[in-house]
Scaffold this motif. Structure first.
Motif, PDB file in Angstrom:
ATOM      1  N   GLU A 184       0.827  -1.207   0.000  1.00  0.00           N
ATOM      2  CA  GLU A 184       0.000   0.000   0.000  1.00  0.00           C
ATOM      3  C   GLU A 184       0.863   1.259   0.000  1.00  0.00           C
ATOM      4  O   GLU A 184       0.526   2.270  -0.634  1.00  0.00           O
ATOM      5  CB  GLU A 184      -0.921  -0.010   1.220  1.00  0.00           C
ATOM      6  CG  GLU A 184      -1.868   1.169   1.292  1.00  0.00           C
ATOM      7  CD  GLU A 184      -2.747   1.128   2.529  1.00  0.00           C
ATOM      8  OE1 GLU A 184      -3.452   2.122   2.788  1.00  0.00           O
ATOM      9  OE2 GLU A 184      -2.725   0.112   3.241  1.00  0.00           O
ATOM     10  N   SER A 190       2.060   1.108  -8.296  1.00  0.00           N
ATOM     11  CA  SER A 190       2.557  -0.247  -8.088  1.00  0.00           C
ATOM     12  C   SER A 190       1.574  -1.278  -8.639  1.00  0.00           C
ATOM     13  O   SER A 190       0.374  -1.202  -8.391  1.00  0.00           O
ATOM     14  CB  SER A 190       2.782  -0.502  -6.592  1.00  0.00           C
ATOM     15  OG  SER A 190       3.137  -1.852  -6.362  1.00  0.00           O
ATOM     16  N   LYS A 193      -0.514  -4.798  -5.168  1.00  0.00           N
ATOM     17  CA  LYS A 193      -1.162  -4.009  -4.128  1.00  0.00           C
ATOM     18  C   LYS A 193      -1.504  -4.817  -2.885  1.00  0.00           C
ATOM     19  O   LYS A 193      -1.998  -4.270  -1.895  1.00  0.00           O
ATOM     20  CB  LYS A 193      -2.435  -3.360  -4.685  1.00  0.00           C
ATOM     21  CG  LYS A 193      -2.174  -2.468  -5.894  1.00  0.00           C
ATOM     22  CD  LYS A 193      -3.416  -1.770  -6.356  1.00  0.00           C
ATOM     23  CE  LYS A 193      -3.159  -0.968  -7.632  1.00  0.00           C
ATOM     24  NZ  LYS A 193      -2.068   0.009  -7.489  1.00  0.00           N
TER      25      LYS A 193
END
Length: 342
Positions: A184, A190, A193
């Motif tokens: 996170e 990204s 997750k």
């Protein structure tokens, strides 16, 4: 010795670099053994501090109860200098804000060549019979420690109640929680997750799972949150059985300053078929309690180094540095690496 014989976790490359004189020191990370084990295998000094002495911010997590960073160096002096530079509290890691946290910014004041004098030291028998040649080196080390003025007290075990099962449960819960928070923190760009995303990513990689499974990731993903009673009860039991009913109790009952044991066996070969050939070690009591441990070289077996570990109660780094430094100065076992025939 052959530097490629280095099986011990995430800090292995750092230990190799220190051992090979490529750098003065390095920072390792440990959950259970990943500082002291590669230090043992590479003939260097490793300090696994009390959890909360050094911030873990930025370290990919495994277990928030056990994870810590710590120095690896060629000498106890270098490791002590480094440790003092790492001890600042950090709002990003609440463990460094623990009430009663007892830290220093200079541990070199404990570098006493007579630091074994009058120490009352527990000898952990439960961690000394996994390799007969390691036992022989350890027995020789005990003679040196006694001649240096220490009193030795044999102890058969740390606790009457095993803590391995609870430690594994705690690790799975905290592994999931820690990884999810880490992913996170990487932001919206990204691709990964969550721990579930990581598992699916690995399944799609044609090479990633050819030799290695991801059982621990899958077991962790099945766990709930850190609010689950199963987690809370396992963590409470583990800490009670390793702290107040473990290291604290056995040290108080025997009036000990610290405990010693062989750190591990000589480095072993790891292959893609049979994996590791781990024979034994002494990292678990301090690791599960979140207490400090120091390893330094105690000898060689066919050119491969093995270490001796000094561990004790929370925030006892100074006492452990005193003992480890005195032992190091009495023995001078550190040797630069060399290649040997395989």
């Amino acid at each position: 010795y052959i530097l490629s014989r280095n099986p011990c976790g995430s800090s292995s490359g750092s230990a190799v670099a220190v051992s090979a004189n490529l750098c003065v020191l390095a920072i390792g990370t440990e959950t259970n053994g990943s500082i002291v084990c590669p230090s043992n295998a590479n003939g260097i000094v490793g300090i696994k501090p009390t959890v909360g002495l050094v911030s873990r911010d930025g370290i990919i997590p495994i277990s928030s109860t056990q994870d810590t960073a710590g120095p690896m160096a060629r000498t106890v002096e270098d490791a002590a200098i480094c440790l003092g530079a790492l001890t600042q509290s950090d709002p990003s890691d609440k463990a460094t804000l623990t009430e009663g946290r007892n830290v220093r910014t200079d541990y070199t004041t404990y570098l006493d060549p007579d630091g074994l004098q009058s120490k009352r030291i527990g000898v952990l028998n439960a961690s000394r019979d996994f390799h007969h040649r390691v036992s022989a080196l350890f027995d020789n080390s005990l003679d040196i420690i006694k001649k240096a003025g220490a009193e030795l007290v044999e102890i058969n075990k740390i606790s009457d109640t095993p803590s391995g099962g609870d430690s594994f449960t705690v690790m799975l819960y905290e592994f999931k929680d820690g990884l999810n928070k880490y992913f996170e923190s990487l932001g919206p760009e990204s691709k990964i997750k969550s721990i579930d995303d990581l598992i699916e990513f690995n399944k799609k990689d044609s090479i990633e799972l050819k030799y290695f499974d991801q059982d621990l990731l899958e077991l962790a993903a099945e766990k709930g949150s850190l609010e689950d009673n199963d987690y809370k009860e396992a963590r409470q039991r583990m800490l009670e059985n390793t702290r107040e009913n473990g290291i604290d109790k056995v040290m108080d009952e025997n009036k000990l300053d610290l405990i010693i044991a062989p750190t591990g066996s000589p480095a072993w070969k790891t292959d893609l078929i049979n994996g590791d050939r781990f024979l034994g070690g002494s990292s678990s009591p301090a690791a599960r309690a979140g207490y400090p441990s120091i390893t330094c070289p105690m000898g060689f077996i066919d050119g491969l180094p093995v270490g001796i570990s000094f561990f004790g109660k929370a925030w006892s780094e100074g006492t452990l540095i005193e003992a480890a430094y005195a032992f190091e100065q009495k023995t001078k076992m550190r040797q630069p690496p060399k290649f040997i025939r395989d």
